[in-house]
Design a protein around this motif. Structure first.
Motif, PDB file in Angstrom:
ATOM      1  N   LYS A   1       2.490   1.735  -3.469  1.00 30.23           N
ATOM      2  CA  LYS A   1       1.618   1.957  -4.627  1.00 30.23           C
ATOM      3  C   LYS A   1       0.606   3.083  -4.448  1.00 30.23           C
ATOM      4  N   SER A   2       0.692   3.826  -3.335  1.00 34.37           N
ATOM      5  CA  SER A   2      -0.250   4.930  -3.142  1.00 34.37           C
ATOM      6  C   SER A   2       0.463   6.096  -2.468  1.00 34.37           C
TER       7      SER A   2
ATOM      8  N   TRP B   1       0.719   9.073   0.341  1.00 32.45           N
ATOM      9  CA  TRP B   1       0.291   9.455   1.683  1.00 32.45           C
ATOM     10  C   TRP B   1      -0.204  10.900   1.633  1.00 32.45           C
TER      11      TRP B   1
ATOM     12  N   ARG C   1      -6.146   8.868  -8.291  1.00 34.04           N
ATOM     13  CA  ARG C   1      -4.884   8.172  -8.023  1.00 34.04           C
ATOM     14  C   ARG C   1      -5.035   7.436  -6.700  1.00 34.04           C
ATOM     15  N   PRO C   2      -4.256   6.410  -6.482  1.00 35.67           N
ATOM     16  CA  PRO C   2      -4.339   5.698  -5.193  1.00 35.67           C
ATOM     17  C   PRO C   2      -3.749   6.557  -4.078  1.00 35.67           C
ATOM     18  N   ILE C   3      -4.509   6.711  -2.987  1.00 38.17           N
ATOM     19  CA  ILE C   3      -4.035   7.484  -1.840  1.00 38.17           C
ATOM     20  C   ILE C   3      -4.324   6.720  -0.555  1.00 38.17           C
ATOM     21  N   HIS C   4      -3.609   7.080   0.496  1.00 35.60           N
ATOM     22  CA  HIS C   4      -3.953   6.623   1.832  1.00 35.60           C
ATOM     23  C   HIS C   4      -3.644   7.745   2.804  1.00 35.60           C
TER      24      HIS C   4
ATOM     25  N   ILE D   1       0.841  -1.206   0.000  1.00 37.09           N
ATOM     26  CA  ILE D   1       0.000   0.000   0.000  1.00 37.09           C
ATOM     27  C   ILE D   1       0.868   1.245   0.000  1.00 37.09           C
TER      28      ILE D   1
END
Length: 144
Positions: A89-90, A92, A112-115, A86
């Motif tokens: 690939k994402s 922050w 887009r992939p975020i966390h 994670i």
């Protein structure tokens, strides 16, 4: 302090400690209690056997915990691998998570992939708005 055996809707069993029974009730009502394995917010107290002291001078073996065995090394490694994937690939976004997720959902920002982090209220609002979000089964690193 009080320890509860908990079980999520997926059947995962785990334990958690709270300052009091009222503290558990308050945190559960606010949506702050989630499964330690899958992140599900649907958690209930599991049936527990009370810790009753042995009477008199009997030599009884200590009782084994019912559902509170430590996580096997395999689960710990799988969670660590999931975290690495994670994070690799994402992006922050920290406390801006709700704002960023909502902007991508309505087309104001490129998807887009975020966390990141969100309060229980922010997460609930995102879900009610149809924004696809999911809790992560680990705490964020505090390096932002």
């Amino acid at each position: 302090m009080i320890r509860y055996d908990l079980r999520c809707a997926q059947g995962h069993a785990f334990e958690a400690w709270f300052g009091s029974a009222a503290a558990y009730d308050e945190q559960a009502a606010r949506g702050l209690v989630s499964c330690a394995l899958c992140g599900s917010p649907k958690v209930e107290k599991a049936l527990m056997a009370p810790g009753v002291p042995v009477k008199g001078n009997r030599n009884a073996a200590p009782a084994e915990p019912m559902l509170s065995a430590p996580a096997p090394a395999e689960i710990v490694e799988k969670l660590a691998a999931l975290r690495r994937e994670i994070e690799a690939k994402s992006a922050w976004v920290g406390r801006r998570f709700a704002t960023e997720a909502r902007a991508m959902h309505v087309g104001e920002a490129e998807a887009r992939p975020i966390h990141g982090e969100a309060t229980a209220e922010e997460a609930k609002a995102l879900i009610e708005e149809g924004v696809p979000v999911a809790p992560l089964p680990f705490l964020p690193r505090r390096d932002d």
